[in-house]
Design a protein around this motif. Structure first.
Motif, mmCIF file in Angstrom:
data_model
loop_
_atom_site.group_PDB
_atom_site.id
_atom_site.type_symbol
_atom_site.label_atom_id
_atom_site.label_comp_id
_atom_site.label_asym_id
_atom_site.label_seq_id
_atom_site.Cartn_x
_atom_site.Cartn_y
_atom_site.Cartn_z
ATOM 1 N N PHE B 108 0.843 -1.196 0.000
ATOM 2 C CA PHE B 108 0.000 0.000 0.000
ATOM 3 C C PHE B 108 0.876 1.242 0.000
ATOM 4 N N ARG B 109 0.518 2.203 -0.867
ATOM 5 C CA ARG B 109 1.246 3.465 -0.888
ATOM 6 C C ARG B 109 0.746 4.367 0.229
ATOM 7 N N PHE B 110 1.639 5.120 0.843
ATOM 8 C CA PHE B 110 1.191 6.229 1.670
ATOM 9 C C PHE B 110 1.718 7.525 1.064
ATOM 10 N N ARG B 111 0.886 8.543 1.147
ATOM 11 C CA ARG B 111 1.156 9.794 0.433
ATOM 12 C C ARG B 111 0.938 10.974 1.354
ATOM 13 N N CYS B 112 1.627 12.050 1.040
ATOM 14 C CA CYS B 112 1.418 13.268 1.816
ATOM 15 C C CYS B 112 0.025 13.820 1.500
ATOM 16 N N SER B 113 -0.727 14.152 2.532
ATOM 17 C CA SER B 113 -2.102 14.620 2.345
ATOM 18 C C SER B 113 -2.242 16.115 2.620
ATOM 19 N N VAL B 114 -1.117 16.808 2.824
ATOM 20 C CA VAL B 114 -1.145 18.260 3.024
ATOM 21 C C VAL B 114 -0.217 18.885 1.982
ATOM 22 N N THR B 115 -0.763 19.826 1.212
ATOM 23 C CA THR B 115 0.077 20.446 0.184
ATOM 24 C C THR B 115 1.336 21.025 0.826
ATOM 25 N N CYS B 116 2.485 20.507 0.396
ATOM 26 C CA CYS B 116 3.724 20.858 1.089
ATOM 27 C C CYS B 116 4.777 21.443 0.157
ATOM 28 N N GLY B 117 4.433 21.617 -1.118
ATOM 29 C CA GLY B 117 5.409 22.168 -2.051
ATOM 30 C C GLY B 117 5.200 21.601 -3.442
ATOM 31 N N ALA B 118 6.130 21.923 -4.334
ATOM 32 C CA ALA B 118 5.950 21.590 -5.744
ATOM 33 C C ALA B 118 5.747 20.095 -5.980
ATOM 34 N N LEU B 119 6.565 19.268 -5.355
ATOM 35 C CA LEU B 119 6.486 17.828 -5.631
ATOM 36 C C LEU B 119 5.555 17.105 -4.653
ATOM 37 N N HIS B 120 4.718 17.852 -3.964
ATOM 38 C CA HIS B 120 3.803 17.241 -2.998
ATOM 39 C C HIS B 120 3.030 16.034 -3.561
ATOM 40 N N PRO B 121 2.460 16.142 -4.797
ATOM 41 C CA PRO B 121 1.689 14.979 -5.283
ATOM 42 C C PRO B 121 2.525 13.712 -5.442
ATOM 43 N N PHE B 122 3.846 13.868 -5.436
ATOM 44 C CA PHE B 122 4.705 12.696 -5.656
ATOM 45 C C PHE B 122 5.432 12.265 -4.393
ATOM 46 N N MET B 123 5.025 12.802 -3.250
ATOM 47 C CA MET B 123 5.669 12.413 -1.979
ATOM 48 C C MET B 123 5.018 11.109 -1.512
ATOM 49 N N ILE B 124 5.739 10.042 -1.687
ATOM 50 C CA ILE B 124 5.133 8.705 -1.573
ATOM 51 C C ILE B 124 6.047 7.768 -0.783
ATOM 52 N N GLY B 125 5.447 6.893 0.022
ATOM 53 C CA GLY B 125 6.164 5.777 0.633
ATOM 54 C C GLY B 125 5.330 4.520 0.439
ATOM 55 N N LYS B 126 5.838 3.389 0.906
ATOM 56 C CA LYS B 126 5.001 2.190 0.754
ATOM 57 C C LYS B 126 5.128 1.270 1.953
ATOM 58 N N LEU B 127 4.002 0.667 2.260
ATOM 59 C CA LEU B 127 3.902 -0.277 3.378
ATOM 60 C C LEU B 127 3.520 -1.632 2.796
ATOM 61 N N THR B 128 4.317 -2.639 3.070
ATOM 62 C CA THR B 128 3.990 -3.990 2.614
ATOM 63 C C THR B 128 3.529 -4.818 3.809
ATOM 64 N N VAL B 129 2.344 -5.364 3.686
ATOM 65 C CA VAL B 129 1.808 -6.242 4.726
ATOM 66 C C VAL B 129 1.874 -7.674 4.194
ATOM 67 N N GLY B 130 2.679 -8.513 4.842
ATOM 68 C CA GLY B 130 2.854 -9.890 4.357
ATOM 69 C C GLY B 130 3.878 -9.929 3.242
ATOM 70 N N SER B 131 3.641 -10.832 2.304
ATOM 71 C CA SER B 131 4.660 -11.050 1.269
ATOM 72 C C SER B 131 4.622 -9.997 0.172
ATOM 73 N N GLY B 132 3.514 -9.258 0.064
ATOM 74 C CA GLY B 132 3.422 -8.273 -1.027
ATOM 75 C C GLY B 132 3.537 -8.942 -2.371
ATOM 76 N N SER B 133 2.709 -9.963 -2.558
ATOM 77 C CA SER B 133 2.899 -10.852 -3.705
ATOM 78 C C SER B 133 2.190 -10.398 -4.975
ATOM 79 N N LEU B 134 1.435 -9.293 -4.912
ATOM 80 C CA LEU B 134 0.636 -8.926 -6.085
ATOM 81 C C LEU B 134 1.504 -8.741 -7.322
ATOM 82 N N TRP B 135 2.639 -8.062 -7.148
ATOM 83 C CA TRP B 135 3.442 -7.810 -8.348
ATOM 84 C C TRP B 135 4.054 -9.100 -8.884
ATOM 85 N N LEU B 136 4.329 -10.048 -7.967
ATOM 86 C CA LEU B 136 4.856 -11.340 -8.433
ATOM 87 C C LEU B 136 3.762 -12.144 -9.144
ATOM 88 N N ARG B 137 2.574 -12.107 -8.582
ATOM 89 C CA ARG B 137 1.444 -12.768 -9.268
ATOM 90 C C ARG B 137 1.213 -12.127 -10.636
#
Lengths: 458, 155
Positions: B108-137
């Motif tokens: 699951f991606r987590f994203r900045c939800s408060v406008t914080c500057g030019a690249l705000h829409p691209f401020m992203i991290g990710k949380l994997t719960v378990g194996s995160g197998s979707l991309w492998l599938r």
């Protein structure tokens, strides 16, 4: 291959021949463009609250990549507002041709020069797209940068229209038109003549030179020999000018042009890799968790930015085509007799068109659905000045369909790769090399797909 | 003889497509073997600075009780967690906490939800719960689609 002639239906044909529906759509697009241009220069500098950024790079991009290009190919080009000013000046008319006293169309305004023969390819468009890509982190987020790009594009389009004949800017320079043309080959819609023999016998060639009914092909094509969508702007002028009712708009099997062996070129082949590489790079920069990469892409002129530029150019111009070249060499070793190297490279590159389109759709799904909710406030407050014209200015950002997007991206990419596999095999068969020639190409396509999947879903 | 041959070939092709469809279903939905683990409490301190989270990637086990501590280092930032539809915001230097049970597997991606500057829409991290197998599938499905397109598709 069976097709369905849409123009056999009188109402559809009347709508397509009439200039009014097209003009209305053009004026709507032009109005949106002008508001975007104003907002880019006068509105708030905060990108996601500015009409220009949100409408151009989210709403228009969504419309283009998720709907228009896959369904209509170059359909957007027929209503695009960017060349309108130049085209209207060149024609001296908003609608039909100006006629002289004898009822013949007047010559176009401007110098009307032919586009230089050496530049009649899409290398310049490859360059303009890459140039834009190098600055994309700024252009996509800074309203003034978007304004600058749009202003430069419209000025160049006007100047080119007054110096050169027809739509030379759209055909040879537009950074967007190049990839729309490439992916239009995969579209399920085509404009073609019904009986080429009629065109051969028709001495006036009114579809090319124009008549009282319409303009000569703005895209500098002779419709009688049109076999691919790549450069057909679907403007419908040939439908209007053909005196024999010999032009049809047809539904067809998607991707038919990719299997047409005529007219395959190195500039288009490279475009396929530039676009696929661009989708991979954008997925990493814009949708990845690497802050350093985003900052490098944003800080123009800095050392990290130069490294980013070098990396991006090396990836799309050397690594991806180079890997494919190795695959082609290997395929030629496996296949006997082996077709010529360059012909194989250029021909098999067209197999990457479906995968590239799928990669852009997958990227756009995530990019657009995450940011689309910025649209409702900006249509109510385009300049970010505190207006609330539609009562939606205070709506909060919220990403849409977040659970639905990843499986959909997976299906789109798997489908794109499957389509690429079918296309690669059939092109290899055309070249006389069969499956052995195409296997290594398929491996490169598979590796690219896995890379995009990891970036988007991993 | 030709008719019989065509019929057999046609049946073989249908059978091959049926195998592809079955393989696709297995790839998409078959449960993957996973190591046994006990759910535990996990706390992550996430520093937010324009335009990145540090750490940018997190991994937890299904069932874990997860606490994300958001600590903006420069401007006001937010953290919206896709899939769980959770949102938290914090001022610079302050810590805001988000606690939830990781009961949905995936990445699951987590994203900045408060406008914080030019690249705000691209401020992203990710949380994997378990194996995160979707991309492998998805990679498996893509391989299957490629093979089917390459070897079976006829038009």
């Amino acid at each position: 291959m069976s097709t369905l002639d849409l123009t056999a239906h009188p109402t559809i044909k009347r709508l397509l021949r009439s200039r009014w529906p097209q003009l209305i759509l053009q004026l709507i697009a032009l109005a949106g463009f002008l508001v975007a241009l104003l907002a880019s220069w006068l509105g708030t500098p905060i990108g996601n609250h500015n009409f220009a950024i949100v409408v151009v790079w989210i709403a228009w991009w969504a419309l283009l990549m998720l709907l228009l290009v896959p369904a209509l190919g170059r359909g957007w080009c027929s209503v695009c507002p960017l060349p309108l000013a130049g085209e209207w000046l060149q024609r001296g008319s908003l609608l039909g041709p100006r006629l002289d006293v004898s009822g013949r169309p007047r010559p176009p305004l401007g110098l009307g020069r032919r586009w230089p023969a050496r530049l009649r390819n899409i290398w310049l468009q490859n360059g303009t797209f890459l140039l834009l890509a190098l600055f994309s982190a700024v252009v996509l987020t800074q309203p003034s940068a978007t304004g600058l790009v749009l202003t430069v594009i419209i000025l160049v389009a006007v100047i080119v229209s007054l110096v050169f004949e027809r739509r030379a800017f759209c055909r040879y320079l537009c950074p967007v038109g190049g990839f729309i043309g490439l992916y239009a080959q995969a579209a399920p819609l085509e404009v073609r003549v019904t009986d080429p023999a009629i065109c051969t016998a028709h001495t006036d060639k009114s579809c090319y030179v124009g008549s009282a009914e319409g303009y000569g092909c703005p895209w500098d094509l002779f419709p009688g020999s049109l076999t691919k969508n790549t450069y057909c702007g679907t403007c419908m002028e040939c439908l209007r000018t053909c005196p024999y009712d010999n032009v049809a708009v047809r539904l067809r099997a998607p991707g038919s042009d990719l299997l047409n062996p005529s007219g395959r070129r190195l500039d288009e082949a490279y475009k396929a890799f530039i676009m696929l590489g661009g989708a991979i790079a954008y997925s990493a920069v814009m949708l990845g968790p690497w802050g350093g990469l985003k900052t490098a892409a944003f800080e123009i002129g800095s050392l990290p930015w130069l490294a980013y530029v070098g990396g991006l150019l090396a990836f799309v111009l050397l690594v991806l085509p180079g890997s494919f070249l190795l695959a082609v060499v290997l395929g030629r070793r496996l296949a006997r007799p082996a077709p010529p190297l360059m012909k194989t490279f250029v021909s098999l590159a067209y197999a990457f068109v479906p995968l590239g389109l799928a990669a852009w759709i997958a990227f756009s799904l995530s990019f657009v659905l995450t940011n689309l909710s910025y649209l409702w406030p900006v249509v109510s407050d385009p300049m970010g000045w505190g207006w609330n014209l539609l009562g939606t200015a205070a709506l909060n950002w919220h990403p849409y369909l977040t659970s639905f997007v990843p499986p959909l991206q997976a299906l789109v990419l798997a489908g794109g790769l499957g389509w690429t596999a079918v296309t690669a095999r059939r092109i290899a068969e055309q070249l006389g090399g069969g499956l052995r020639l195409a296997w290594p190409t398929l491996l490169v396509a598979l590796a690219s797909t896995v890379g995009v999947l990891w970036l988007l879903l991993g | 003889m030709t008719v019989v041959g065509n019929l057999l070939a046609s049946r073989k092709r249908w059978a091959a497509w049926a195998v592809v469809a079955l393989a696709a279903l297995i790839l998409a939905w078959a449960p993957l073997p996973s190591a046994a683990y006990a759910a535990s409490a996990r706390t992550f301190r996430i520093e937010a600075r324009s335009f990145a989270y540090t750490p940018g990637t997190l991994r937890v086990n299904p069932g874990d009780r997860v606490t994300l501590e958001l600590v903006p280092m420069d401007y006001v930032h937010g953290l919206y967690l896709e899939g769980y539809d959770l949102d938290v915001k914090a001022d610079p230097g302050q810590t805001a906490r988000l606690t939830f049970t990781a009961d949905r597997s995936g990445t699951f991606r987590f994203r900045c939800s408060v406008t914080c500057g030019a690249l705000h829409p691209f401020m992203i991290g990710k949380l994997t719960v378990g194996s995160g197998s979707l991309w492998l599938r998805a990679a498996g499905l893509s391989l299957l689609a490629a093979l089917a397109g390459f070897l079976l598709w006829r038009r």
